[in-house]
Design an enzyme around this catalytic site. Sequence first.
Site, PDB file in Angstrom:
ATOM      1  CE  LYS A 120      -1.613  -1.618   3.687  1.00 25.25           C
ATOM      2  NZ  LYS A 120      -2.166  -1.953   4.954  1.00 25.25           N
ATOM      3  CB  THR A 133      -5.319   7.820   8.111  1.00 24.75           C
ATOM      4  OG1 THR A 133      -4.332   8.138   8.923  1.00 24.75           O
ATOM      5  CG2 THR A 133      -5.267   8.762   6.931  1.00 24.75           C
ATOM      6  N   GLY A 149      -7.270   3.033  11.099  1.00 19.84           N
ATOM      7  CA  GLY A 149      -7.934   1.877  10.595  1.00 19.84           C
ATOM      8  C   GLY A 149      -7.872   1.821   9.254  1.00 19.84           C
ATOM      9  CB  THR A 150      -6.367   3.581   6.031  1.00 19.13           C
ATOM     10  OG1 THR A 150      -4.993   3.687   6.934  1.00 19.13           O
ATOM     11  CG2 THR A 150      -6.988   5.013   6.296  1.00 19.13           C
ATOM     12  N   GLY A 151      -5.650   0.423   7.051  1.00 28.50           N
ATOM     13  CA  GLY A 151      -5.170  -0.619   6.411  1.00 28.50           C
ATOM     14  C   GLY A 151      -6.024  -1.562   6.984  1.00 28.50           C
ATOM     15  CB  CYS A 152      -8.063  -2.893  10.089  1.00 27.24           C
ATOM     16  SG  CYS A 152      -6.972  -2.591  11.101  1.00 27.24           S
TER      17      CYS A 152
HETATM   18  N1  LIG Z   1      -4.425  10.430   2.883  1.00 26.49           N
HETATM   19  C1  LIG Z   1      -4.688   9.350   2.047  1.00 26.49           C
HETATM   20  N2  LIG Z   1      -5.377   9.450   0.759  1.00 26.49           N
HETATM   21  C2  LIG Z   1      -5.881   8.758   0.239  1.00 26.49           C
HETATM   22  N3  LIG Z   1      -5.791   7.288   0.163  1.00 26.49           N
HETATM   23  C3  LIG Z   1      -4.974   7.094   1.666  1.00 26.49           C
HETATM   24  C4  LIG Z   1      -4.466   7.858   2.362  1.00 26.49           C
HETATM   25  N4  LIG Z   1      -4.020   7.241   3.238  1.00 26.49           N
HETATM   26  C5  LIG Z   1      -3.765   6.033   3.037  1.00 26.49           C
HETATM   27  N5  LIG Z   1      -4.620   5.537   1.737  1.00 26.49           N
HETATM   28  C6  LIG Z   1      -4.910   4.315   1.325  1.00 26.49           C
HETATM   29  O1  LIG Z   1      -5.646   3.574   2.401  1.00 26.49           O
HETATM   30  C7  LIG Z   1      -5.166   2.447   2.376  1.00 26.49           C
HETATM   31  C8  LIG Z   1      -4.279   1.742   3.527  1.00 26.49           C
HETATM   32  O2  LIG Z   1      -3.089   2.368   3.264  1.00 26.49           O
HETATM   33  P1  LIG Z   1      -2.141   2.753   4.265  1.00 26.49           P
HETATM   34  O3  LIG Z   1      -0.783   2.622   3.825  1.00 26.49           O
HETATM   35  O4  LIG Z   1      -2.078   3.900   5.111  1.00 26.49           O
HETATM   36  O5  LIG Z   1      -1.979   1.526   5.343  1.00 26.49           O
HETATM   37  P2  LIG Z   1      -1.832   1.189   6.745  1.00 26.49           P
HETATM   38  O6  LIG Z   1      -0.482   2.123   7.009  1.00 26.49           O
HETATM   39  O7  LIG Z   1      -1.913  -0.319   7.034  1.00 26.49           O
HETATM   40  O8  LIG Z   1      -2.893   2.145   7.611  1.00 26.49           O
HETATM   41  P3  LIG Z   1      -2.550   2.880   8.809  1.00 26.49           P
HETATM   42  O9  LIG Z   1      -1.694   3.820   8.197  1.00 26.49           O
HETATM   43  O10 LIG Z   1      -4.055   3.084   9.322  1.00 26.49           O
HETATM   44  O11 LIG Z   1      -1.856   1.994   9.667  1.00 26.49           O
HETATM   45  C9  LIG Z   1      -4.460   2.295   0.983  1.00 26.49           C
HETATM   46  O12 LIG Z   1      -5.433   1.989  -0.087  1.00 26.49           O
HETATM   47  C10 LIG Z   1      -3.832   3.550   0.784  1.00 26.49           C
HETATM   48  O13 LIG Z   1      -3.616   3.934  -0.482  1.00 26.49           O
HETATM   49  C1  LIG Z   2      -6.489  -3.780  17.430  1.00 25.62           C
HETATM   50  C2  LIG Z   2      -5.754  -3.057  16.178  1.00 25.62           C
HETATM   51  N1  LIG Z   2      -5.323  -3.652  15.091  1.00 25.62           N
HETATM   52  C3  LIG Z   2      -4.961  -3.064  14.272  1.00 25.62           C
HETATM   53  C4  LIG Z   2      -4.466  -1.734  14.281  1.00 25.62           C
HETATM   54  C5  LIG Z   2      -3.824  -0.897  13.077  1.00 25.62           C
HETATM   55  O1  LIG Z   2      -4.613  -0.015  12.440  1.00 25.62           O
HETATM   56  P1  LIG Z   2      -4.485   0.357  10.782  1.00 25.62           P
HETATM   57  O2  LIG Z   2      -5.517  -0.135  10.165  1.00 25.62           O
HETATM   58  O3  LIG Z   2      -4.556   1.852  11.281  1.00 25.62           O
HETATM   59  O4  LIG Z   2      -2.980   0.096  10.715  1.00 25.62           O
HETATM   60  C6  LIG Z   2      -4.895  -1.079  15.489  1.00 25.62           C
HETATM   61  N2  LIG Z   2      -4.460   0.056  15.668  1.00 25.62           N
HETATM   62  N3  LIG Z   2      -5.634  -1.911  16.448  1.00 25.62           N
END
Ligand SMILES: Nc1ncnc2c1ncn2[C@@H]1O[C@H](COP(=O)(O)OP(=O)(O)OP(=O)(O)O)[C@@H](O)[C@H]1O
Ligand SMILES: Cc1ncc(COP(=O)(O)O)c(N)n1
Length: 271
Positions: free
Chosen positions: A178, A211, A213-216
């Site tokens: 990502k 942002t 929880g975006t990854g989850c």
């Molecule tokens: N500021 C943003 N604008 C548009 N899309 C975004 C943005 N931030 C993240 N994304 C998208 O959200 C999804 C999750 O990406 P990200 O790389 O942030 O994951 P993550 O690091 O696991 O999540 P988190 O930052 O919540 O831990 C991907 O599809 C990414 O392209």
């Molecule tokens: C219980 C739990 N699982 C996963 C994440 C990571 O979240 P993100 O989707 O932002 O990387 C979190 N903060 N808490």
Amino acid sequence: MDTKTTFKALTIAGSDSGGGAGIQADLKTFQELDVFGMSAITAITAQNTLGVDGVYPLSEEAVIKQIDAVSTDIGVDAIKTGMLFSSEIIEVVASKIKQYEWKNVVIDPVMIAKGGSRLLQEEAVKAIKEQLLPVSLVITPNIPEAEVLTDRTIRTLDDRKEAAKQLYDLGVKHVVIKGGHADSQNESVDLLYDGRVFDYFTRNRIDTQHTHGTGCTFAAAITAELAKGQSIPTAVGIAKDFIHAAIEDSLGIGNGHGPTNHWAYRRARGR
Ligand SMILES: Nc1ncnc2c1ncn2[C@@H]1O[C@H](COP(=O)(O)OP(=O)(O)OP(=O)(O)O)[C@@H](O)[C@H]1O
Ligand SMILES: Cc1ncc(COP(=O)(O)O)c(N)n1
């Protein structure tokens, strides 16, 4: 007898009391995409938009019992893993994937929460690589997670492509690295590699601190679409649209990194 088809997905992950990430984000996403959601909780976190205030892992037995309970009765079309915390829990999950012969397996290799708290013990990285990747269909690391898993620095898109190849060589059939953490100011590009070709999923970057929880959420949307029988590129494309809508229309909850809006994608479709 009711013959209606109901698609079912199981998340094996940690609980986020704040509701934006973890099990809560996964179940909300499954629901929004018309998939029946089930959970096996690996750890409970005391967490809000300001950070993680406590991590309470469950026993391996508790994880096994939850997985067996849903698998032996309800059945599972796709599974997603999130926070797995320890090598012991990873071993349990890998053996259950083999036992139930699950094919639609999405691994979100959650390692560290935004505020810096560890959600995966350092020594458990080896277990993800050796035990989980060989039995998985898709892995969805962010750039820092891909760096840890491949032991390389990722700055350019070429670095990301090399890291994707390295992860593929560990046995997982599709790699999505990502782009949320990439340097690009204008775009957020996610890269998909299937062992042959690279595919890119690109949307404009939204300027926001909400942002959490975006990854989850992104990985849960892929899982829901796989449960319905979609192909991987289609599932990743829908997940990208889902997370983009959820970030763009975020709720402004809490005083820190707020959650995304899990109903934004559905509302945008007038449903
Ligand atoms: N500021 C943003 N604008 C548009 N899309 C975004 C943005 N931030 C993240 N994304 C998208 O959200 C999804 C999750 O990406 P990200 O790389 O942030 O994951 P993550 O690091 O696991 O999540 P988190 O930052 O919540 O831990 C991907 O599809 C990414 O392209
Ligand atoms: C219980 C739990 N699982 C996963 C994440 C990571 O979240 P993100 O989707 O932002 O990387 C979190 N903060 N808490």
